[in-house]
Design a protein around this motif. Sequence first.
Motif, PDB file in Angstrom:
ATOM      1  N   UNK A 227       0.844  -1.193   0.000  1.00 39.98           N
ATOM      2  CA  UNK A 227       0.000   0.000   0.000  1.00 39.98           C
ATOM      3  C   UNK A 227       0.879   1.242   0.000  1.00 39.98           C
ATOM      4  N   UNK A 228       0.322   2.324  -0.523  1.00 44.49           N
ATOM      5  CA  UNK A 228       1.048   3.593  -0.523  1.00 44.49           C
ATOM      6  C   UNK A 228       1.067   4.192   0.875  1.00 44.49           C
ATOM      7  N   UNK A 229       2.175   4.820   1.240  1.00 47.46           N
ATOM      8  CA  UNK A 229       2.294   5.470   2.550  1.00 47.46           C
ATOM      9  C   UNK A 229       2.875   6.863   2.366  1.00 47.46           C
ATOM     10  N   UNK A 230       2.054   7.798   1.865  1.00 47.65           N
ATOM     11  CA  UNK A 230       2.590   9.152   1.662  1.00 47.65           C
ATOM     12  C   UNK A 230       3.028   9.773   2.990  1.00 47.65           C
ATOM     13  N   UNK A 231       4.049  10.647   2.909  1.00 46.42           N
ATOM     14  CA  UNK A 231       4.542  11.315   4.121  1.00 46.42           C
ATOM     15  C   UNK A 231       3.483  12.295   4.639  1.00 46.42           C
ATOM     16  N   UNK A 232       3.287  12.290   5.946  1.00 45.05           N
ATOM     17  CA  UNK A 232       2.368  13.258   6.556  1.00 45.05           C
ATOM     18  C   UNK A 232       3.069  14.608   6.656  1.00 45.05           C
ATOM     19  N   UNK A 233       2.274  15.666   6.951  1.00 45.47           N
ATOM     20  CA  UNK A 233       2.860  17.010   7.086  1.00 45.47           C
ATOM     21  C   UNK A 233       3.857  17.065   8.244  1.00 45.47           C
ATOM     22  N   UNK A 277      27.402  20.028  18.793  1.00 50.24           N
ATOM     23  CA  UNK A 277      27.124  18.648  19.223  1.00 50.24           C
ATOM     24  C   UNK A 277      25.618  18.417  19.365  1.00 50.24           C
ATOM     25  N   UNK A 278      24.935  19.399  19.963  1.00 44.89           N
ATOM     26  CA  UNK A 278      23.481  19.292  20.140  1.00 44.89           C
ATOM     27  C   UNK A 278      22.786  19.228  18.777  1.00 44.89           C
ATOM     28  N   UNK A 279      23.251  20.065  17.824  1.00 46.11           N
ATOM     29  CA  UNK A 279      22.619  20.138  16.494  1.00 46.11           C
ATOM     30  C   UNK A 279      22.704  18.800  15.758  1.00 46.11           C
ATOM     31  N   UNK A 280      23.906  18.215  15.699  1.00 44.76           N
ATOM     32  CA  UNK A 280      24.058  16.987  14.906  1.00 44.76           C
ATOM     33  C   UNK A 280      23.400  15.795  15.589  1.00 44.76           C
ATOM     34  N   UNK A 281      23.450  15.754  16.929  1.00 50.03           N
ATOM     35  CA  UNK A 281      22.787  14.654  17.653  1.00 50.03           C
ATOM     36  C   UNK A 281      21.274  14.751  17.475  1.00 50.03           C
ATOM     37  N   UNK A 282      20.746  15.985  17.523  1.00 49.37           N
ATOM     38  CA  UNK A 282      19.300  16.188  17.306  1.00 49.37           C
ATOM     39  C   UNK A 282      18.902  15.741  15.900  1.00 49.37           C
ATOM     40  N   UNK A 283      19.709  16.128  14.891  1.00 46.55           N
ATOM     41  CA  UNK A 283      19.416  15.747  13.499  1.00 46.55           C
ATOM     42  C   UNK A 283      19.390  14.229  13.349  1.00 46.55           C
ATOM     43  N   UNK A 284      20.369  13.539  13.953  1.00 48.45           N
ATOM     44  CA  UNK A 284      20.440  12.075  13.855  1.00 48.45           C
ATOM     45  C   UNK A 284      19.279  11.411  14.592  1.00 48.45           C
ATOM     46  N   UNK A 285      18.920  11.944  15.772  1.00 45.99           N
ATOM     47  CA  UNK A 285      17.811  11.375  16.547  1.00 45.99           C
ATOM     48  C   UNK A 285      16.480  11.528  15.794  1.00 45.99           C
ATOM     49  N   UNK A 286      16.290  12.694  15.151  1.00 48.00           N
ATOM     50  CA  UNK A 286      15.063  12.900  14.363  1.00 48.00           C
ATOM     51  C   UNK A 286      15.010  11.907  13.206  1.00 48.00           C
ATOM     52  N   UNK A 287      16.166  11.707  12.541  1.00 52.27           N
ATOM     53  CA  UNK A 287      16.219  10.779  11.404  1.00 52.27           C
ATOM     54  C   UNK A 287      15.896   9.350  11.859  1.00 52.27           C
ATOM     55  N   UNK A 288      16.487   8.930  12.976  1.00 48.09           N
ATOM     56  CA  UNK A 288      16.209   7.578  13.504  1.00 48.09           C
ATOM     57  C   UNK A 288      14.738   7.458  13.903  1.00 48.09           C
ATOM     58  N   UNK A 289      14.199   8.521  14.525  1.00 46.36           N
ATOM     59  CA  UNK A 289      12.785   8.531  14.912  1.00 46.36           C
ATOM     60  C   UNK A 289      11.886   8.368  13.682  1.00 46.36           C
ATOM     61  N   UNK A 290      12.240   9.058  12.594  1.00 44.11           N
ATOM     62  CA  UNK A 290      11.472   8.948  11.345  1.00 44.11           C
ATOM     63  C   UNK A 290      11.468   7.511  10.814  1.00 44.11           C
ATOM     64  N   UNK A 291      12.641   6.865  10.862  1.00 43.85           N
ATOM     65  CA  UNK A 291      12.706   5.460  10.422  1.00 43.85           C
ATOM     66  C   UNK A 291      11.810   4.579  11.293  1.00 43.85           C
TER      67      UNK A 291
END
Length: 582
Positions: A227-233, A277-291
Motif C-alpha cells: 500500500x502507498x504510505x505518503x509522508x504526513x505534514x 554537538x546538540x545540532x548533529x545529535x538532534x538531526x540524527x535522533x530525528x532521522x532515527x525517529x522517522x525510520x
Amino acid sequence: MENNSTDQFFKSTVLGHPSGLFVLFFTEMWERFSYYGMRALLIMFFTAKVFDGGWEWPESWAYAIFGTYVSLVYLSTLLGGYFADKIIGFRYAVLVGALLMTMGHACMAIETPFFIYSGLTLLVFGSGFFKPNMTSIISEMYKDRPQKKDGAYTIFYMGVNAGAFVGILLCGYLGEQIGWSWGFGVAGIFMFFGLVQFWLAQNIFGNIGLKPKKEDKENVVLEEGDRLNPFTKVELLLIAISAFLGLTWILNDPISKISEGEYNFFGFEVFGQKGEDVAIITALLIFVFLLIIRIPKYVKITRDRMLAVVFFCFVTIFFWAIFEQAPGSLTIFARDYTNRILEGNSAVIFKVVDALLTIVPLGVITWVLIKLFKQTFSKYSWSNITLAFSFVVIWGISIFRLYDKLGGDVAEIDASWFGTLNSLFIITLAPLFSKWWESKHNPNANMKFAIGMVLLGLGMACVAIGSSSIEPGAKSASVSMIWLVLVYLFHTMGELCISPVSLSYISKLVPGRMIAMMFGIYYLAIAIGMKLAGMFGEASTDIAKQDGLSYFFWILTAVAIGLGVLSAIMYPVIKKLMHGVR
C-alpha cells in the motif's frame, strides 16, 4: 520495430554495445579524471608550505573542508536527481553538471580564497547534476536488452576507473611538480572536453533523457498486499528540520575552524553542551525517529527488507569513512612518512613499470576511441574531433611526464601516485570478482559485506604495522612504500565486495516505487561516511602527536574488522529479513 524501441541503438555498435555507450564512457572518463585529479591534490595544497605554493593550513582545517566537500558531493545527487527526473531530464542535467564543474575547476586554478571556495561550491552542485544521471541514460538505453546491461555497466565502470587513474597520475604530477594551478586547471580543461563532446553527440541517444513528461501518479504499480504510505505534514516537517540541522552542521564545521570561531552558527551552549554537538545529535535522533515511525507502516515483507537495507547502509557509512582515508591521511602518510626515493635497480624497475602503467591503459583507450570513430565519425564528426584533440593533449602531458621522470639515476615518486593503485587494482581484479559472484561459491549479501570490511581492516593493519616505528609527534619518516601498496590492494578488494553490490541489493530489496527514496538513504549514508572520513583524518593529527600514527591506523583496523564480524554474525537475522532475495 516500434519507434520507442531501444533496438535502434544497436544498429551502430562498438565491441557489441551501442556507440552511445562509448560517448557516455568518454564523458564519464573526463568527469572522473577531473574529480579524482583535483581531489588527490586538495589536502596537500591546503597543508603545503607557503614557499611550496600552498596555504600552510593546520591539517585539521584541511580535513574539515575535505570532509564537507566530499559529503556535499553525494548529498547534491539528491537535488540533481530530482531536477533531472521532474524538470530538465537526464541529458540536460549532465550538461548543466559538466558546465558547473568546468567553471569550478577554472575557479580553483586561480588559487585565491574566494575562487577556491567558489570553485568547490560549483563542483559540489556540478557533481550533483552529473553523477546520478549518466547511469540513468544507460539504464534507458538497455531497457529492451536487460541481458546486456551487466556488460554495459562493466564497460562504463572501466571508463570511471580509467579516468580516475589518468586524472590522479597527471593532475597529481602537475600539481606537485609544476604548480597547484596546473593540476586544478588541467582537471577543468578535460571536463570541458567531456562537456563539448557530449553536447555535440547527444542526438545519438534519440529521445532518451529529454525533458520529462508529466507522469500520472495514479499509475503507480503496487505489489500484492502493498500500500502507498505518503509522508504526513508532520513527517515532512521533521525531515526538513533534520536536513537543515545536518546541512548547517556540515557547512559550519570547516567555517568555524577556518575562521577560528569568528563565524560559528552554533557558537552557543545548551545545558553545558556545545551547540554543534546538540545540532548533529538532534538531526540524527530525528532521522532515527522517522525510520522508527515510518517502517512499521509498510506490509511485513517490505518492512523487513527495508530493515535489511538500513543495516547495509549502516555498515556502508563506516566502510567509506575508512576507505576515504586514501586522499586524506594516507596521502599525508605518503608525503611525509614514506620513503619515495628509489635508487639503482629499484629506480630502473619502477621507471619501466611506471612507463607501462601510463602507456598501456592510454593505448587501450585510444584503440576503443578509434573503433568509436569508425562507427560515428560521419554523423558526429565534431564530437569525434573534440575527443581526438583531448587525447592528443593527454598523450602530450603523459609523454612530458615520462620524459621528466625517466631522466637520472634516481626515481622520486609523487605522493599522489599511490592513489592510482586503487583504479589499477579495480581494472585488474574486477573480472575475477565478477566470476566469483557468478559461480556456485557466490557469498550471500552479509558475507560480501563481512569480507569487504575485513579486507578493509587488513589494509589498515598493513599501514599500522608499517608506521609502528614512527615516534609520537614525529613530523617525517622513511617507511617502506610496500605498506601503502598493500593498503590499496586490500582496500580495492574490499571495495569490490561492497560498492558494486550495494546498489544491486537495494534495487532487489525494495519495490520499484520506493527505489528513489532508498537510494536517497543510501547516498545519505555515503555522505555521512565521507564527512566521518574527514573527522577521522582530523583525529589522526591529535592521536599521532599523543600515541603515534600507528595507533590511529590500529583503531580503524579494529572498527573495520569489528563491523565485518558483526555482518557475519547478523547473517541469520538479515537472511530472514530479506525474504528469499539473494
